[in-house]
Design an enzyme around this catalytic site. Structure first.
Site, PDB file in Angstrom:
ATOM      1  N   ASN A 212       0.896  -1.337   0.007  1.00 49.91           N
ATOM      2  CA  ASN A 212      -0.086  -0.082  -0.036  1.00 49.91           C
ATOM      3  C   ASN A 212       0.914   1.150  -0.065  1.00 49.91           C
ATOM      4  OD1 ASN A 212       0.718   0.711   2.989  1.00 49.91           O
ATOM      5  ND2 ASN A 212      -0.330  -1.205   3.225  1.00 49.91           N
ATOM      6  N   ASP A 280      -4.085  -6.508   5.267  1.00 52.64           N
ATOM      7  CA  ASP A 280      -4.855  -7.554   5.937  1.00 52.64           C
ATOM      8  C   ASP A 280      -4.924  -8.783   5.181  1.00 52.64           C
ATOM      9  OD1 ASP A 280      -6.217  -5.601   7.837  1.00 52.64           O
ATOM     10  OD2 ASP A 280      -7.193  -4.700   5.952  1.00 52.64           O
ATOM     11  N   PHE A 327      -4.202   2.917  14.897  1.00 56.54           N
ATOM     12  CA  PHE A 327      -4.547   3.958  14.059  1.00 56.54           C
ATOM     13  C   PHE A 327      -5.776   3.348  13.255  1.00 56.54           C
ATOM     14  CE2 PHE A 327      -1.924   7.706  13.162  1.00 56.54           C
ATOM     15  CZ  PHE A 327      -0.995   7.540  14.311  1.00 56.54           C
ATOM     16  N   LYS A 341     -13.531   0.041  15.278  1.00 51.97           N
ATOM     17  CA  LYS A 341     -12.089  -0.543  15.440  1.00 51.97           C
ATOM     18  C   LYS A 341     -11.873  -0.773  16.847  1.00 51.97           C
ATOM     19  CE  LYS A 341     -10.161  -0.368  10.826  1.00 51.97           C
ATOM     20  NZ  LYS A 341      -9.834   0.609   9.818  1.00 51.97           N
ATOM     21  N   LYS A 345     -10.856  -4.093  18.170  1.00 54.97           N
ATOM     22  CA  LYS A 345      -9.528  -4.757  18.374  1.00 54.97           C
ATOM     23  C   LYS A 345      -9.068  -4.294  19.839  1.00 54.97           C
ATOM     24  CE  LYS A 345      -8.028  -3.581  13.555  1.00 54.97           C
ATOM     25  NZ  LYS A 345      -7.070  -3.977  12.820  1.00 54.97           N
TER      26      LYS A 345
HETATM   27  O1  PMT Z   1       3.008   6.171   6.546  1.00 56.46           O
HETATM   28  P1  PMT Z   1       2.299   7.569   6.121  1.00 56.46           P
HETATM   29  O2  PMT Z   1       2.624   7.838   4.583  1.00 56.46           O
HETATM   30  O3  PMT Z   1       2.941   8.653   6.829  1.00 56.46           O
HETATM   31  O4  PMT Z   1       0.845   7.412   6.375  1.00 56.46           O
HETATM   32  C1  PMT Z   1       0.351   7.310   7.670  1.00 56.46           C
HETATM   33  C2  PMT Z   1      -0.691   6.295   7.849  1.00 56.46           C
HETATM   34  C3  PMT Z   1      -2.012   6.743   7.051  1.00 56.46           C
HETATM   35  C4  PMT Z   1      -0.325   4.983   7.384  1.00 56.46           C
HETATM   36  C5  PMT Z   1      -1.032   6.130   9.386  1.00 56.46           C
HETATM   37  O5  PMT Z   1      -1.497   7.381   9.807  1.00 56.46           O
HETATM   38  C6  PMT Z   1      -2.155   5.016   9.651  1.00 56.46           C
HETATM   39  O6  PMT Z   1      -3.240   5.396   9.454  1.00 56.46           O
HETATM   40  N1  PMT Z   1      -1.878   3.932   9.966  1.00 56.46           N
HETATM   41  C7  PMT Z   1      -2.682   2.845   9.905  1.00 56.46           C
HETATM   42  C8  PMT Z   1      -2.914   2.228   8.616  1.00 56.46           C
HETATM   43  C9  PMT Z   1      -4.164   0.798   8.794  1.00 56.46           C
HETATM   44  O7  PMT Z   1      -3.642  -0.209   8.369  1.00 56.46           O
HETATM   45  O8  PMT Z   1      -5.148   1.480   9.323  1.00 56.46           O
HETATM   46  P2  PMT Z   1      -6.266  -0.064   9.383  1.00 56.46           P
HETATM   47  O9  PMT Z   1      -7.648   0.866   9.831  1.00 56.46           O
HETATM   48  O10 PMT Z   1      -6.260  -0.932   8.283  1.00 56.46           O
HETATM   49  O11 PMT Z   1      -5.719  -0.570  10.645  1.00 56.46           O
HETATM   50  C10 PMT Z   1      -6.134  -0.537  11.907  1.00 56.46           C
HETATM   51  C11 PMT Z   1      -5.056  -0.697  12.966  1.00 56.46           C
HETATM   52  O12 PMT Z   1      -4.687  -2.123  12.904  1.00 56.46           O
HETATM   53  C12 PMT Z   1      -3.801   0.070  12.570  1.00 56.46           C
HETATM   54  O13 PMT Z   1      -3.363   0.500  13.923  1.00 56.46           O
HETATM   55  C13 PMT Z   1      -2.950  -1.033  12.012  1.00 56.46           C
HETATM   56  O14 PMT Z   1      -1.639  -0.932  12.339  1.00 56.46           O
HETATM   57  C14 PMT Z   1      -3.470  -2.511  12.797  1.00 56.46           C
HETATM   58  N2  PMT Z   1      -3.407  -3.635  11.958  1.00 56.46           N
HETATM   59  C15 PMT Z   1      -3.981  -3.848  10.992  1.00 56.46           C
HETATM   60  C16 PMT Z   1      -4.179  -5.011  10.302  1.00 56.46           C
HETATM   61  C17 PMT Z   1      -3.289  -6.115  10.919  1.00 56.46           C
HETATM   62  N3  PMT Z   1      -3.376  -7.134  10.294  1.00 56.46           N
HETATM   63  N4  PMT Z   1      -2.467  -5.797  11.813  1.00 56.46           N
HETATM   64  C18 PMT Z   1      -2.573  -4.632  12.441  1.00 56.46           C
HETATM   65  O15 PMT Z   1      -1.843  -4.238  13.495  1.00 56.46           O
END
Ligand code: PMT
Length: 403
Positions: A212, A280, A327, A341, A345
């Site tokens: 991504n 994911d 995040f 979330k 989570k």
């Molecule tokens: O890296 P940059 O270009 O500065 O951009 C920053 C960002 C947009 C990447 C950052 O601010 C951000 O939003 N990070 C989380 C991205 C994400 O994957 O979000 P999500 O909504 O899909 O996941 C929710 C949370 O679960 C996140 O904390 C993620 O790290 C975590 N996660 C998700 C899937 C997974 N298999 N394991 C996880 O730990």
């Protein structure tokens, strides 16, 4: 917050010295009195007349000036202040400070002071990344010197990367934070912090992968801010094109499963912040050799779910960090999706941001975030990712102090 405070500003010899003139004005707006030491190199960039006109005071330049010593000796000058700020802190000034040199007024006052010191480094990116500067930086941090910046960006010399002096509002925020909490310059000293950052890559075959747009800027900024706050930081990062933050233990990984293993290895920690954009799903059967383009048309890929690192850590029965922060990267219904979330989570706080096309969140230097907790939602004004990181770390340190 700065009413009646006395700041001794050391202006070093760098192009960013022009920002120090603005810094003087903004400190005065907040009620502080500013005295300035201008180094010899500093006079190449700003004049004593412009500095003195703004401070309304004598500009201190010479160590061996009888007049200066009669008016106020270097010891008294440094002790009279509530805080010393070095902006711009050049590579040379940092080297002098780290090694205890005292061959001019600035270095002597910095060596003689019994007050807290904040430096705002500014230099060419190669000079900043040079092992000698990084060694000096580590020494200064170990000596209790606080550091703000430098920021990433294009530089006067035409190069791009870390080395730009922090902006005036960021320096003011750092000064105010130090003044607000005089006893605690490093609120996370003695604490371990784990941060994830960047994207993950999930292989399709030995040549191709799924990933991504995460650049790692936000996660890396959080790791840097936590280190500035005195924490022992482990940053687990996917593949990114930005430099490793200084003073941080960095673990480079590729896939979500690698990232989970590295995070588990880095625990226990007081705080875990999951800023990585983790894939994911991964491809169920990674091909051993390059998939060939053939008459059969495009291949069909089957996916399996990756482990959820955030949910795994938040759900730990033993050794769960005191604060688990996730995040949420959303393209619509940002707050509602983040709330869901948070519940799903099991973390303590979600930092929600909009990553829809056109927001510039992925890869950009600024971010608009919403802090989502079981108690409600707080929206922060758009600011640089460095500012988001520092404000977030300050908030987490505060919460940790209350747990
Ligand atoms: O890296 P940059 O270009 O500065 O951009 C920053 C960002 C947009 C990447 C950052 O601010 C951000 O939003 N990070 C989380 C991205 C994400 O994957 O979000 P999500 O909504 O899909 O996941 C929710 C949370 O679960 C996140 O904390 C993620 O790290 C975590 N996660 C998700 C899937 C997974 N298999 N394991 C996880 O730990």
């Amino acid at each position: 917050m700065l009413v009646g405070k006395r700041i001794l500003l050391v202006i070093g010899g760098g192009i960013a010295a022009y920002k120090s003139l603005e810094l003087i004005r903004r400190l005065q707006d907040r009620g502080a009195t500013v005295r300035a030491i201008l180094t010899k190199a500093g006079t190449e960039f700003v004049t004593p007349l412009s500095v003195g006109s703004l401070t309304g005071d004598k500009v201190f330049q010479e160590l061996f000036s009888l007049t200066d010593e009669n008016d106020m000796g270097h010891i008294e000058l440094s002790r009279d202040a509530d805080l010393m700020v070095v902006a711009p802190a050049t590579a040379d000034l940092m080297a002098k400070m780290a090694n205890g040199h005292s061959n001019d007024l600035a270095s002597t006052a910095l060596l003689a002071t019994d007050k807290r010191v904040l430096i705002a480094p500014a230099m060419n990116v190669r000079m900043w990344l040079h092992p000698a500067t990084q060694r000096n930086l580590a020494t200064l941090r170990g000596d209790g010197v606080s550091v703000v910046g430098p920021n990433d960006g294009s530089m006067a010399c035409g190069e791009f990367g870390p080395g730009r002096m922090a902006e005036v509002p960021e320096i003011i925020a750092a000064i105010e934070a130090m003044m607000a909490n005089p006893a605690v310059s490093h609120p996370l000293k003695g604490r371990k912090v784990v941060v994830t950052s960047g994207p993950t890559r999930e292989a399709i075959d030995p040549v191709r992968y799924i990933s991504n747009h995460s650049s790692g800027k936000q996660g890396h900024a959080i790791a840097r801010a936590a280190a500035e706050a005195g924490a022992e930081v482990t940053l687990v990062t996917g593949p990114v094109a930005i430099p490793d933050p200084v003073g941080v233990n960095v673990v480079h990984v590729e896939s979500a499963r690698d990232m989970l293993a590295a995070v588990e290895k880095a625990l226990p920690a007081a705080i875990a912040v999951f800023a990585a954009a983790v894939a994911d799903w991964r491809v169920a059967d990674v091909a051993g050799g390059k998939i060939k383009k053939g008459a059969g048309g495009p291949p069909s890929l089957a996916f399996v779910e990756n482990p959820d690192i955030l949910a795994t850590v938040a759900g730990l029965k033993a050794g769960r960090p005191d604060l688990v922060v996730g995040f949420a990267a959303e393209t619509d219904n940002v707050i509602d999706n983040a709330r869901a979330k948070l519940a799903r989570k099991g973390c303590d706080l979600i930092v929600a941001n909009d990553v829809a096309t056109g927001t510039g969140t992925f890869g950009g230097d600024a971010n608009t975030v919403h802090l989502v907790t079981p108690d409600g939602v707080e929206t922060w004004a758009r600011q640089s990712k460095d500012e988001v990181a520092r404000a977030l770390v300050a908030r987490l340190a505060d919460r940790l102090g209350k747990t």
